[in-house]
Design a protein around this motif. Structure first.
Motif, short mmCIF file in Angstrom:
data_model
loop_
_atom_site.label_atom_id
_atom_site.label_comp_id
_atom_site.label_asym_id
_atom_site.label_seq_id
_atom_site.Cartn_x
_atom_site.Cartn_y
_atom_site.Cartn_z
N SER A 15 0.83 -1.20 0.00
CA SER A 15 0.00 0.00 0.00
C SER A 15 0.86 1.25 0.00
O SER A 15 0.56 2.23 -0.69
N GLY A 20 -1.20 4.18 -1.58
CA GLY A 20 -2.49 4.13 -0.89
C GLY A 20 -2.44 4.74 0.50
O GLY A 20 -3.22 5.64 0.83
N TYR A 23 -1.58 8.52 0.40
CA TYR A 23 -2.76 9.33 0.06
C TYR A 23 -3.72 9.42 1.24
O TYR A 23 -4.22 10.51 1.57
N PHE A 24 -4.00 8.27 1.85
CA PHE A 24 -4.96 8.26 2.96
C PHE A 24 -4.48 9.13 4.12
O PHE A 24 -5.25 9.89 4.71
N GLN A 56 -13.19 6.25 2.93
CA GLN A 56 -11.87 6.36 2.33
C GLN A 56 -10.97 5.21 2.76
O GLN A 56 -10.26 4.62 1.95
N TYR A 57 -11.02 4.88 4.04
CA TYR A 57 -10.18 3.79 4.55
C TYR A 57 -10.54 2.46 3.89
O TYR A 57 -9.67 1.70 3.46
N VAL A 60 -9.44 2.60 0.10
CA VAL A 60 -8.00 2.61 -0.11
C VAL A 60 -7.39 1.23 0.12
O VAL A 60 -6.42 0.84 -0.54
N ARG A 61 -7.96 0.48 1.05
CA ARG A 61 -7.43 -0.85 1.37
C ARG A 61 -7.73 -1.88 0.29
O ARG A 61 -7.10 -2.94 0.26
N ALA A 113 -14.32 8.38 -5.06
CA ALA A 113 -13.74 7.05 -4.84
C ALA A 113 -14.72 5.96 -5.27
O ALA A 113 -14.32 4.93 -5.83
#
Length: 264
Positions: A15, A20, A23-24, A56-57, A60-61, A113
């Protein structure tokens, strides 16, 4: 066959290298700063921040560009709740200015997203709900409806541009995936063809090797016996069989056919 689970450290490294987590982390820092430094920051701001961070979390994962509908609906519900909590946080503000409505930008990012993972309908239905909430916030607070519209209009435009970009990217990705699939199929077909040609050539060489002594005898002009002629018939038939039915040499019928030819 089930794949072995990837260790947490390895997932984190992937990530980070893929951007990832970076960005997060930046996204959280920026919106947390906006939430905590806006005029009249309160508990509703914190609630809205937590609600916009969760989608978002989750997204992103993910390592794939698709999300189940049930998951998308849950994320959309969290995003809508984030927008409502944010509007409650500015209920006492007559005309929000600056970054008072920071949460709407975060909502727009959450919906962008969703478009990236292909949930366009879910994203736009959620945006419609947020628009209605903003207009309702203005009307219920005794404000001109234009005040509510001005809060959300630029975020609607952002989602429209992001949707067009996401559609283009997904089409490009699909075309690239189809091209790679065609290439893999062609390489597989070429490998199979080469393997078959090599096997056939090897089998023919084996038959010619067996025929070597007989061919040399013919070239030297030696007289042939009845046994030699029977052997020639067997070799001729074996070569013909190899050309027509190459699998015959690998079966138990080979010896039976040769014996039958020797008997005439």
């Amino acid at each position: 066959m089930m794949r072995a689970p990837v260790p947490v450290a390895q997932r984190a490294l992937r990530s980070i290298l893929g951007g990832g987590l970076v960005y997060f982390g930046l996204w959280v820092v920026v919106h947390a700063t906006l939430a905590l430094t806006s005029d009249g920051a309160n508990a509703w701001d914190l609630a809205s921040l937590a609600l916009v961070i969760a989608p978002q979390y989750v997204l992103v994962r993910r390592s794939r560009l698709d999300v189940p509908l049930r998951t998308a609906v849950v994320l959309a519900a969290l995003t809508t709740a984030a927008g409502l909590a944010g509007l409650v946080s500015i209920a006492g503000v007559a005309r929000p200015s600056g970054y008072d409505a920071w949460f709407l930008g975060a909502v727009a990012f959450d919906l962008l997203a969703l478009t990236v993972v292909g949930r366009f309908g879910t994203a736009w239905v959620t945006m419609l709900l947020v628009v209605v909430a903003c207009l309702g916030w203005a009307v219920l607070g005794g404000r001109p409806i234009g005040v509510g519209a001005s809060l959300i209009v630029r975020h609607v435009a952002t989602l429209a541009v992001g949707t067009a970009l996401a559609v283009s990217l997904r089409r490009s990705n699909a075309a690239s995936a189809a091209f790679r699939a065609v290439q893999r199929r062609r390489r597989t077909e070429e490998d199979v063809a080469r393997a078959r040609a090599s096997a056939r050539r090897s089998a023919v060489e084996q038959v010619l090797e067996q025929a070597g002594p007989t061919l040399r005898a013919i070239a030297e002009g030696r007289r042939t016996t009845a046994e030699d002629r029977r052997q020639m018939l067997v070799l001729e038939g074996a070569l013909r069989d190899q050309i027509r039915t190459p699998r015959l040499n690998a079966s138990e019928l080979r010896a039976v056919v040769d014996a039958a030819r020797r008997r005439g």
